[in-house]
Every structure is written in structure tokens, then in C-alpha cells.
Scaffold this motif. Sequence first.
Motif, PDB file in Angstrom:
ATOM      1  N   TRP A  83       0.840  -1.197   0.000  1.00  0.00           N
ATOM      2  CA  TRP A  83       0.000   0.000   0.000  1.00  0.00           C
ATOM      3  C   TRP A  83       0.877   1.250   0.000  1.00  0.00           C
ATOM      4  O   TRP A  83       1.948   1.291   0.597  1.00  0.00           O
ATOM      5  CB  TRP A  83      -0.901   0.022   1.230  1.00  0.00           C
ATOM      6  N   ARG A  84       0.387   2.289  -0.666  1.00  0.00           N
ATOM      7  CA  ARG A  84       1.102   3.567  -0.660  1.00  0.00           C
ATOM      8  C   ARG A  84       1.087   4.189   0.728  1.00  0.00           C
ATOM      9  O   ARG A  84       0.148   3.992   1.496  1.00  0.00           O
ATOM     10  CB  ARG A  84       0.469   4.536  -1.644  1.00  0.00           C
ATOM     11  N   ILE A  85       2.121   4.956   1.026  1.00  0.00           N
ATOM     12  CA  ILE A  85       2.169   5.762   2.248  1.00  0.00           C
ATOM     13  C   ILE A  85       2.095   7.218   1.821  1.00  0.00           C
ATOM     14  O   ILE A  85       3.018   7.739   1.203  1.00  0.00           O
ATOM     15  CB  ILE A  85       3.451   5.509   3.047  1.00  0.00           C
ATOM     16  N   ASN A  86       1.010   7.881   2.150  1.00  0.00           N
ATOM     17  CA  ASN A  86       0.782   9.270   1.749  1.00  0.00           C
ATOM     18  C   ASN A  86       0.833  10.190   2.970  1.00  0.00           C
ATOM     19  O   ASN A  86       0.157   9.936   3.972  1.00  0.00           O
ATOM     20  CB  ASN A  86      -0.570   9.432   1.062  1.00  0.00           C
ATOM     21  N   ILE A  87       1.617  11.246   2.881  1.00  0.00           N
ATOM     22  CA  ILE A  87       1.573  12.284   3.913  1.00  0.00           C
ATOM     23  C   ILE A  87       0.329  13.127   3.689  1.00  0.00           C
ATOM     24  O   ILE A  87       0.103  13.646   2.597  1.00  0.00           O
ATOM     25  CB  ILE A  87       2.826  13.174   3.850  1.00  0.00           C
ATOM     26  N   VAL A  88      -0.484  13.232   4.714  1.00  0.00           N
ATOM     27  CA  VAL A  88      -1.698  14.049   4.619  1.00  0.00           C
ATOM     28  C   VAL A  88      -1.291  15.514   4.688  1.00  0.00           C
ATOM     29  O   VAL A  88      -0.708  15.973   5.668  1.00  0.00           O
ATOM     30  CB  VAL A  88      -2.686  13.707   5.751  1.00  0.00           C
ATOM     31  N   ARG A  89      -1.616  16.243   3.658  1.00  0.00           N
ATOM     32  CA  ARG A  89      -1.231  17.645   3.577  1.00  0.00           C
ATOM     33  C   ARG A  89      -2.335  18.547   4.147  1.00  0.00           C
ATOM     34  O   ARG A  89      -3.489  18.170   4.228  1.00  0.00           O
ATOM     35  CB  ARG A  89      -0.950  18.029   2.122  1.00  0.00           C
TER      36      ARG A  89
END
Length: 381
Positions: free
Chosen positions: A301-307
Motif C-alpha cells: 500500500w502507498r504511504i501518503n503524507i496528509v497535507r
Amino acid sequence: MDEQPPTTTEQEATPLGDESAPIPMDEQPPTTIEQEATRLGDESPPITTMQAPPSPTTKEQSPSTSTKEQSPTTKGKEIVPTEETQYPTTTGKEIVPTEETQSPTTGKEIVTVSSQTVQDIQSPAQTAMDYPGKIFLAPDMQSFMDDCFKKYAYRQDVVFSSGNVILTRRDIDHILLDDCLDNFHIDTCAFFLDRKIKALPAIYQPYLYISPMHRILKTYNDYTDLYIKHIKKETLKRTNLLIMPIINNNHWTLLVGRLKERVWKLYDSLPNPQHKEICVTVVNELYIDLIKCFDADITKWRINIVRGTPTQSNSFDCGMFVCKYMEKVVLKDKVDWSAYKYWQNKMPRYRADFAYQILLEGERVELNNVKKRIESTAKAH
């Protein structure tokens, strides 16, 4: 914990900021202290992940002199984090292993920090404190806090205990005096959040919480499944989120697995692509520990920083930001994160509210124990 301004529930800060609406944590009414109450007992029911005996915690020290925690070797499949803009890092408290011993009075295990037990009375605390968040508390709350400072007059006095969590007067001072939070503080925040969810289940998503103690013990080659044994294939099917606070290099972040979307969301009060690197380790280790529970390969799964989330402007509030993030991500409604840009300015108040809530819960448990002892004595006669 905070009084929030009105928000628009369907607006997202960015395509990655898929989160939910706020709810205040400071809903506990003030109470008075019963001077005849005896020492605090361990009667409050722990949350699912607070079932282990006392375990290693972080060592009190100045952020400027802290030593970085060494991350364990990454195992399993690798996740490639996406690139983000570089930001400066922060500092905090060193994580050190502790010993365990038995209380001479209760026979229960108690935590030993630097060869000094939590029952040691050699370090007096301030019986009168002027902390930054005091002006934000109502007069009756200030009076209650002042009474507690006099009652818990030594830094090792236990003020709150639940499962693996033991908070002393020193830990309360850390909250009030702008010090860094440790794993026991974060688990206590999860304890109160769990109680709130049980009271208001209609507004929350189903989630599973994994204490940071799970990884801390693995770091010291002391593996236990006590912090993840509640995660099973059946419970995962009924869950939307995995909530995992992470302490690494003296900085707290929050990693949230959105199971239906098959994506990891990283909430970071000091956004830094380097902070994503530990997420690779955490996810790989979790997959190895629970490989029979997952239907999908969570390491892919992708790891996305929540902006667009609120960020800190100092080196010591990351733990409180993680507590605030947890309050929001478990709610069903989406949130406009831009409505919470004021978090940094309100941190003294949030810290005071948090300390007040802990002390109030400690008094509630203590008074409940006194009541039980009185009832037991009456029955015996």
C-alpha cells in the motif's frame, strides 16, 4: 479537548486529507478531592491494547540533550515512500528500557526508572505551579488542579494507572510545562478516546489501536503479542482504520491504515519525507507479526503524507499533535483541516485540559476504591 469553530464536514484539505470532524475532549465535570482517600488503585478498565504489565517508557530529559532512538532493522517487503518537500526535524526524549519490580505494599508490579521506583519519595514536586495553560481553565478547575499539586507532592507519586499505563506527578508536570510526551501519555489519550467512543458510537468509525509499546519492546528484542493480540482476521473485517502512533528519532507521528482504501496515511506535525522511512519498517514488521490476519499485502500500500493538517512551530508539541490527530481521524464525517490552523496557539490550553482530565480520572478511581473498601468493611461487620 478544544472548543472548535464551525467546520464544513465534506471539504478536504487536499486529495490526501480524507479525515473527519472534531470533537472536544474536555467534557469531564470538575470534582472535589476527598482528603481521606487512600493511594490510587488500578480499577479503571484498560482499553484493548493496555493489557500488558509495566513496560519500558521514555526517559525524562531536555529536548536539546536527547539521544536518538535506534530503529530496528527493516524486515519483510519494502515500501517505497513517495518524495516530499524537505523540512527541518525535531528533537524529544530518549527511549530507554526500564526494570520491573514488586510493590512492597500491594505486591503489584511497578515501573522502575533509572533504578528509582515510582513509589520513591526522594524527589519533591512543586506544591504550587504556574503553568502556561492555567489561564484557560475555569476557576473551579484551577482549584482542583491546585489541590492535586498539594496531594501528589512527590514526582514519583502515581496519579493514574490503567493496564500498562502508569502516570506519575512527574508525567503531569511534563504535560503542563511544555515537555515532550512519552508512550504512556499517548496510550492515556487513546484510553480516553476509547471511552468517548463507547459513549457516542454513532459518530465514530470502527478502528483498532496499536500501542507504540509494541514496537518499543521489539526494538529492545523483547517481543510480545500483548499489544496486537486483539487484531484478528474477524476484527479486521469489521474495522475501517488501524491507528498506530509512532515514536522515532524523538519525534511522534501518526500512521493510519485505511483498510477499505488500502492506503496508509501519515499525519506529521513537522512534515518531512524522512519521517516516512520508519513507516516502511513499522508496516513490514506488522505484516510479519500478523501475516495470517491480513487478506491483502499491506506492505504494497502507498504511504501518503496528509497535507494541509495543523503543524507545530516548536520542538516539543509533536506528541500533543498526535493526540489531536487521533481525535479527528476516527470520526465518520470529513473535516476541513484548514479550520484547525490555530492548534499551535492553543497547545497550552490543550495540555492543561489533558492534565486535568488525567487527574480527574485518577480521583474518580481513587474515590471508587474508597467506596468499595467502605462497602466491604460494612459487609464484614
